[in-house]
Design a protein around this motif. Structure first.
Motif, PDB file in Angstrom:
ATOM      1  N   PRO A  58       0.813  -1.224   0.000  1.00 51.59           N
ATOM      2  CA  PRO A  58       0.000   0.000   0.000  1.00 51.59           C
ATOM      3  C   PRO A  58       0.844   1.270   0.000  1.00 51.59           C
ATOM      4  CG  PRO A  58      -0.804  -1.558   1.645  1.00 51.59           C
ATOM      5  CD  PRO A  58       0.499  -2.095   1.154  1.00 51.59           C
ATOM      6  N   MET A  59       2.092   1.208   0.470  1.00 53.39           N
ATOM      7  CA  MET A  59       2.922   2.405   0.539  1.00 53.39           C
ATOM      8  C   MET A  59       3.505   2.798  -0.824  1.00 53.39           C
ATOM      9  SD  MET A  59       2.632   3.282   3.658  1.00 53.39           S
ATOM     10  CE  MET A  59       3.890   4.535   3.810  1.00 53.39           C
ATOM     11  N   SER A  60       3.377   1.935  -1.826  1.00 55.99           N
ATOM     12  CA  SER A  60       3.989   2.231  -3.124  1.00 55.99           C
ATOM     13  C   SER A  60       3.127   3.115  -4.014  1.00 55.99           C
ATOM     14  CB  SER A  60       4.271   0.918  -3.871  1.00 55.99           C
ATOM     15  OG  SER A  60       3.042   0.276  -4.213  1.00 55.99           O
ATOM     16  N   LEU A  61       1.922   3.453  -3.572  1.00 55.23           N
ATOM     17  CA  LEU A  61       0.980   4.190  -4.410  1.00 55.23           C
ATOM     18  C   LEU A  61       0.321   5.289  -3.579  1.00 55.23           C
ATOM     19  CD1 LEU A  61      -0.185   4.021  -7.331  1.00 55.23           C
ATOM     20  CD2 LEU A  61      -2.083   2.726  -6.367  1.00 55.23           C
ATOM     21  N   VAL A  62       0.133   6.448  -4.174  1.00 57.89           N
ATOM     22  CA  VAL A  62      -0.575   7.536  -3.479  1.00 57.89           C
ATOM     23  C   VAL A  62      -2.049   7.457  -3.854  1.00 57.89           C
ATOM     24  CG1 VAL A  62       1.354   9.123  -3.242  1.00 57.89           C
ATOM     25  CG2 VAL A  62       0.062   9.110  -5.359  1.00 57.89           C
ATOM     26  N   ASN A  63      -2.916   7.543  -2.848  1.00 52.79           N
ATOM     27  CA  ASN A  63      -4.344   7.479  -3.127  1.00 52.79           C
ATOM     28  C   ASN A  63      -4.891   8.879  -3.411  1.00 52.79           C
ATOM     29  OD1 ASN A  63      -4.766   8.749  -0.587  1.00 52.79           O
ATOM     30  ND2 ASN A  63      -4.611   6.749   0.424  1.00 52.79           N
ATOM     31  N   GLU A  64      -6.192   8.964  -3.657  1.00 56.53           N
ATOM     32  CA  GLU A  64      -6.784  10.232  -4.064  1.00 56.53           C
ATOM     33  C   GLU A  64      -6.721  11.275  -2.954  1.00 56.53           C
ATOM     34  OE1 GLU A  64      -7.680  10.928  -7.118  1.00 56.53           O
ATOM     35  OE2 GLU A  64      -6.968   8.910  -7.609  1.00 56.53           O
ATOM     36  N   ASN A  74      10.970  15.479   0.989  1.00 55.12           N
ATOM     37  CA  ASN A  74      10.920  15.936   2.379  1.00 55.12           C
ATOM     38  C   ASN A  74       9.541  15.758   3.005  1.00 55.12           C
ATOM     39  OD1 ASN A  74      13.631  16.832   2.441  1.00 55.12           O
ATOM     40  ND2 ASN A  74      13.053  18.750   1.428  1.00 55.12           N
ATOM     41  N   ASP A  75       8.616  15.216   2.229  1.00 49.74           N
ATOM     42  CA  ASP A  75       7.258  14.942   2.707  1.00 49.74           C
ATOM     43  C   ASP A  75       6.618  16.206   3.315  1.00 49.74           C
ATOM     44  OD1 ASP A  75       4.933  13.570   3.190  1.00 49.74           O
ATOM     45  OD2 ASP A  75       5.625  12.704   5.085  1.00 49.74           O
ATOM     46  N   ILE A  76       6.658  17.289   2.543  1.00 46.71           N
ATOM     47  CA  ILE A  76       6.062  18.539   3.013  1.00 46.71           C
ATOM     48  C   ILE A  76       4.560  18.385   3.227  1.00 46.71           C
ATOM     49  CG2 ILE A  76       5.713  20.993   2.458  1.00 46.71           C
ATOM     50  CD1 ILE A  76       8.595  20.254   3.043  1.00 46.71           C
ATOM     51  N   ALA A  77       3.913  17.510   2.446  1.00 38.73           N
ATOM     52  CA  ALA A  77       2.465  17.319   2.539  1.00 38.73           C
ATOM     53  C   ALA A  77       2.063  16.444   3.720  1.00 38.73           C
ATOM     54  CB  ALA A  77       1.934  16.711   1.243  1.00 38.73           C
ATOM     55  N   ASN A  78       3.054  15.828   4.432  1.00 36.17           N
ATOM     56  CA  ASN A  78       2.775  14.988   5.613  1.00 36.17           C
ATOM     57  C   ASN A  78       1.864  13.806   5.277  1.00 36.17           C
ATOM     58  OD1 ASN A  78       4.276  16.663   7.380  1.00 36.17           O
ATOM     59  ND2 ASN A  78       2.516  18.053   7.556  1.00 36.17           N
ATOM     60  N   ILE A  79       2.184  13.102   4.175  1.00 33.85           N
ATOM     61  CA  ILE A  79       1.408  11.899   3.839  1.00 33.85           C
ATOM     62  C   ILE A  79       2.148  10.640   4.281  1.00 33.85           C
ATOM     63  CG2 ILE A  79       0.295  13.023   1.886  1.00 33.85           C
ATOM     64  CD1 ILE A  79       2.227  11.560   0.031  1.00 33.85           C
ATOM     65  N   GLY A  80       3.367  10.764   4.771  1.00 37.42           N
ATOM     66  CA  GLY A  80       4.129   9.612   5.249  1.00 37.42           C
ATOM     67  C   GLY A  80       4.791   8.815   4.159  1.00 37.42           C
ATOM     68  N   LYS A  81       4.805   9.350   2.927  1.00 34.32           N
ATOM     69  CA  LYS A  81       5.399   8.643   1.791  1.00 34.32           C
ATOM     70  C   LYS A  81       6.328   9.579   1.034  1.00 34.32           C
ATOM     71  CE  LYS A  81       1.174   5.908   1.051  1.00 34.32           C
ATOM     72  NZ  LYS A  81       0.113   5.559   0.099  1.00 34.32           N
ATOM     73  N   VAL A  82       7.347   8.998   0.416  1.00 32.30           N
ATOM     74  CA  VAL A  82       8.276   9.769  -0.427  1.00 32.30           C
ATOM     75  C   VAL A  82       8.527   8.966  -1.696  1.00 32.30           C
ATOM     76  CG1 VAL A  82       9.384  10.938   1.529  1.00 32.30           C
ATOM     77  CG2 VAL A  82      10.286   8.745   0.705  1.00 32.30           C
ATOM     78  N   PRO A  83       8.899   9.629  -2.800  1.00 38.70           N
ATOM     79  CA  PRO A  83       9.185   8.889  -4.040  1.00 38.70           C
ATOM     80  C   PRO A  83      10.347   7.912  -3.852  1.00 38.70           C
ATOM     81  CG  PRO A  83       8.907  11.217  -4.501  1.00 38.70           C
ATOM     82  CD  PRO A  83       8.971  11.088  -3.019  1.00 38.70           C
ATOM     83  N   ALA A  84      10.186   6.740  -4.466  1.00 41.67           N
ATOM     84  CA  ALA A  84      11.249   5.727  -4.405  1.00 41.67           C
ATOM     85  C   ALA A  84      12.067   5.721  -5.689  1.00 41.67           C
ATOM     86  CB  ALA A  84      10.630   4.343  -4.163  1.00 41.67           C
ATOM     87  N   ARG A  96     -13.715   1.803   0.808  1.00 43.78           N
ATOM     88  CA  ARG A  96     -12.797   2.737   0.171  1.00 43.78           C
ATOM     89  C   ARG A  96     -11.398   2.532   0.739  1.00 43.78           C
ATOM     90  NH1 ARG A  96     -14.792   8.771  -0.221  1.00 43.78           N
ATOM     91  NH2 ARG A  96     -12.779   8.775  -1.304  1.00 43.78           N
ATOM     92  N   SER A  97     -10.440   2.530  -0.168  1.00 47.99           N
ATOM     93  CA  SER A  97      -9.039   2.397   0.248  1.00 47.99           C
ATOM     94  C   SER A  97      -8.272   3.691   0.056  1.00 47.99           C
ATOM     95  CB  SER A  97      -8.356   1.291  -0.572  1.00 47.99           C
ATOM     96  OG  SER A  97      -8.411   1.610  -1.943  1.00 47.99           O
ATOM     97  N   ASP A  98      -8.992   4.763  -0.365  1.00 46.58           N
ATOM     98  CA  ASP A  98      -8.320   6.029  -0.632  1.00 46.58           C
ATOM     99  C   ASP A  98      -8.491   7.029   0.505  1.00 46.58           C
ATOM    100  OD1 ASP A  98     -10.988   6.412  -0.904  1.00 46.58           O
ATOM    101  OD2 ASP A  98     -10.867   7.615  -2.730  1.00 46.58           O
ATOM    102  N   CYS A  99      -8.908   6.543   1.690  1.00 43.02           N
ATOM    103  CA  CYS A  99      -9.044   7.444   2.828  1.00 43.02           C
ATOM    104  C   CYS A  99      -8.658   6.692   4.105  1.00 43.02           C
ATOM    105  CB  CYS A  99     -10.473   7.979   2.938  1.00 43.02           C
ATOM    106  SG  CYS A  99     -11.704   6.694   3.199  1.00 43.02           S
ATOM    107  N   PHE A 100      -8.409   7.441   5.158  1.00 43.96           N
ATOM    108  CA  PHE A 100      -7.996   6.849   6.431  1.00 43.96           C
ATOM    109  C   PHE A 100      -9.216   6.684   7.317  1.00 43.96           C
ATOM    110  CE2 PHE A 100      -6.345   6.910  10.730  1.00 43.96           C
ATOM    111  CZ  PHE A 100      -5.307   6.009  10.636  1.00 43.96           C
ATOM    112  N   ASP A 101      -9.497   5.490   7.761  1.00 43.27           N
ATOM    113  CA  ASP A 101     -10.683   5.197   8.566  1.00 43.27           C
ATOM    114  C   ASP A 101     -10.248   5.004  10.017  1.00 43.27           C
ATOM    115  OD1 ASP A 101     -13.059   4.482   9.620  1.00 43.27           O
ATOM    116  OD2 ASP A 101     -13.436   2.773   8.305  1.00 43.27           O
ATOM    117  N   PHE A 102     -10.573   5.946  10.874  1.00 40.29           N
ATOM    118  CA  PHE A 102     -10.175   5.863  12.281  1.00 40.29           C
ATOM    119  C   PHE A 102     -10.875   4.709  12.993  1.00 40.29           C
ATOM    120  CE2 PHE A 102      -8.745  10.206  11.635  1.00 40.29           C
ATOM    121  CZ  PHE A 102      -7.560  10.194  12.376  1.00 40.29           C
ATOM    122  N   SER A 103     -12.079   4.367  12.546  1.00 37.42           N
ATOM    123  CA  SER A 103     -12.826   3.314  13.235  1.00 37.42           C
ATOM    124  C   SER A 103     -12.170   1.949  13.054  1.00 37.42           C
ATOM    125  CB  SER A 103     -14.268   3.285  12.724  1.00 37.42           C
ATOM    126  OG  SER A 103     -14.276   2.943  11.351  1.00 37.42           O
TER     127      SER A 103
END
Length: 432
Positions: free
Chosen positions: A264-270, A305-315, A408-415
């Protein structure tokens, strides 16, 4: 010889003495404040033939200039608040200079040298509040039908040459004027009508005003035309035609789905692309919806530098990244689509931990300051970064609901996120 004789004659002829009258001689304290507060000046019988230095006396309403040697009324054009003007017993031959005094109520001009009644009436018509007028002992007063012509041209007059204008007289003048106008029309029949020039119709102040109005209209029309052109350009840039290279095919969709399942970390979602859009816009200074190739280096640096704070950087390296983003200029939709071809990886743990600590520090600072809404935003970002850091530890199982709805896999679900044991009750309270 003649030149010498003329020169001697000129020297022997006495030159006229110019005596200038100023209102400063009428006030005891000579300063700007006293001048502004002065509403009446008496400058009678002093023998001056010119007027000057009236510009500081802007609130004058009553001016006495009678029994002098004035030949014109120049020097008081800027004193437009004057209501009562006394100029009798001078040598005035023209009313030029009165046009700006729109508030005139009383005008005394008897015993002067005014000629051409029709020309002077054109100027006097510009004073709608004029109720008292004295023109006797002037050449104009000897012209045919003098009184009737003045009353007809200035219907607001109440007193002419120290004689009251009655209602009956006005009725008689109105009837007379119809016949007089018919006679004049017959005389002028066949003659070409002379068109008045703008300089004969408008005053100096009105000319300046109309000029400013024309300039403002031209400026607004130009601004409107520029705005329409900008809007057309913006719409043209936003128009999207179908380009198969910018839409994922079924084969590409399957590949993306497999990549998301395997790593899942290899792709950026919407949702993450939405966060990256803020960075993209920061390089689009002209707001054209696209960036130039020379901006890619900075954009790649912000992603690393992950300025957007998504926890991912280009590989991938910058050269590979530039090869994928080869379109010039690069619009946002192309950048968003080409991100599907860029491999991403989890940001370095040290970077993530530093960002997490900073977010929690800001969270506590806002919470202690009573700013609950802002504190909640920092806490949510910290939890998202923790989720990215501990992705393997909290790997989500594939869940298929009973109602067969898609998850949906393009959002973070806290539940569905298993919080750590040390997650505080305060943070849980904020999420309620």
């Amino acid at each position: 010889m003649d030149q010498v004789f003329n020169h001697l004659i000129k020297r022997a002829t006495p030159q006229p003495i110019v005596k200038v009258g100023t209102p400063w001689q009428c006030i005891p304290i000579k300063n700007d404040k006293q001048a502004r507060d002065t509403t009446e000046v008496h400058m009678s019988n002093q023998g001056f033939n010119e007027l000057a230095q009236f510009d500081k006396f802007m609130n004058l309403e009553v001016v006495w200039l009678n029994e002098n040697q004035l030949t014109s009324i120049k020097g008081i054009e800027q004193n437009f608040r004057i209501k009562h003007l006394y100029l009798q017993k001078n040598k005035i031959s023209t009313l030029e200079g009165l046009q700006n005094l729109k508030h005139l109520e009383t005008l005394s001009l008897f015993n002067n040298e005014l000629r051409d009644l029709e020309k002077n009436l054109l100027i006097l018509k510009e004073f709608p509040g004029l109720t008292t007028l004295d023109l006797f002992n002037n050449p104009v007063a000897e012209e045919p039908y003098y009184r009737n012509r003045v009353i007809s041209a200035l219907p607001q007059l109440q007193l002419l040459d120290r004689s009251i204008i009655t209602v009956q007289e006005k009725i008689k003048v109105e009837a007379w004027y119809k016949d007089f106008k018919a006679e004049v029309k017959i005389k002028k029949k066949g003659q070409k009508k002379q068109k008045l020039l703008p300089s004969q119709i408008f005053s100096v102040g009105e000319k300046i005003l109309y000029k400013e109005v024309d300039e403002i209209k031209a400026k607004r029309e130009q601004e409107k035309a520029d705005e329409i052109e900008r809007e057309r350009t913006r719409i043209k840039q936003k128009e999207k035609t179908f380009d198969p290279n910018k839409f994922p095919t079924n084969e590409l969709k399957e590949q993306l789905r497999q990549r998301l399942h395997d790593n899942p970390m290899s792709l950026v979602n919407e949702w993450e692309k939405g966060k990256l859009k803020k960075i993209f816009k920061s390089y689009d200074k002209e707001k054209k919806g696209s960036i130039q190739q020379d901006k890619l280096q900075g954009l790649y640096g912000d992603l690393m530098n992950d300025i957007a704070n998504i926890g991912k950087v280009p590989a991938v390296t910058f050269e590979k990244f530039k090869e994928i983003m080869s379109e010039d200029p690069l619009p946002w939709d192309s950048f968003c689509f080409q991100l599907n071809h860029v491999d991403f990886q989890r940001a370095p743990e040290e970077m993530l931990q530093k960002k997490i600590d900073e977010k929690y520090k800001e969270f506590n600072r806002r919470l202690n300051a009573g700013k609950k809404a802002e504190a909640k935003e920092f806490m949510i970002e910290a939890v998202r970064l923790e989720a990215a850091r501990d992705k393997d530890e909290h790997k989500l199982p594939e869940i298929i609901p009973d109602d067969n709805t898609k998850i949906r896999s393009d959002c973070f679900d806290f539940s569905r996120y298993k919080y750590k044991q040390n997650f505080t009750d305060t943070a849980k309270y904020l999420l309620q």
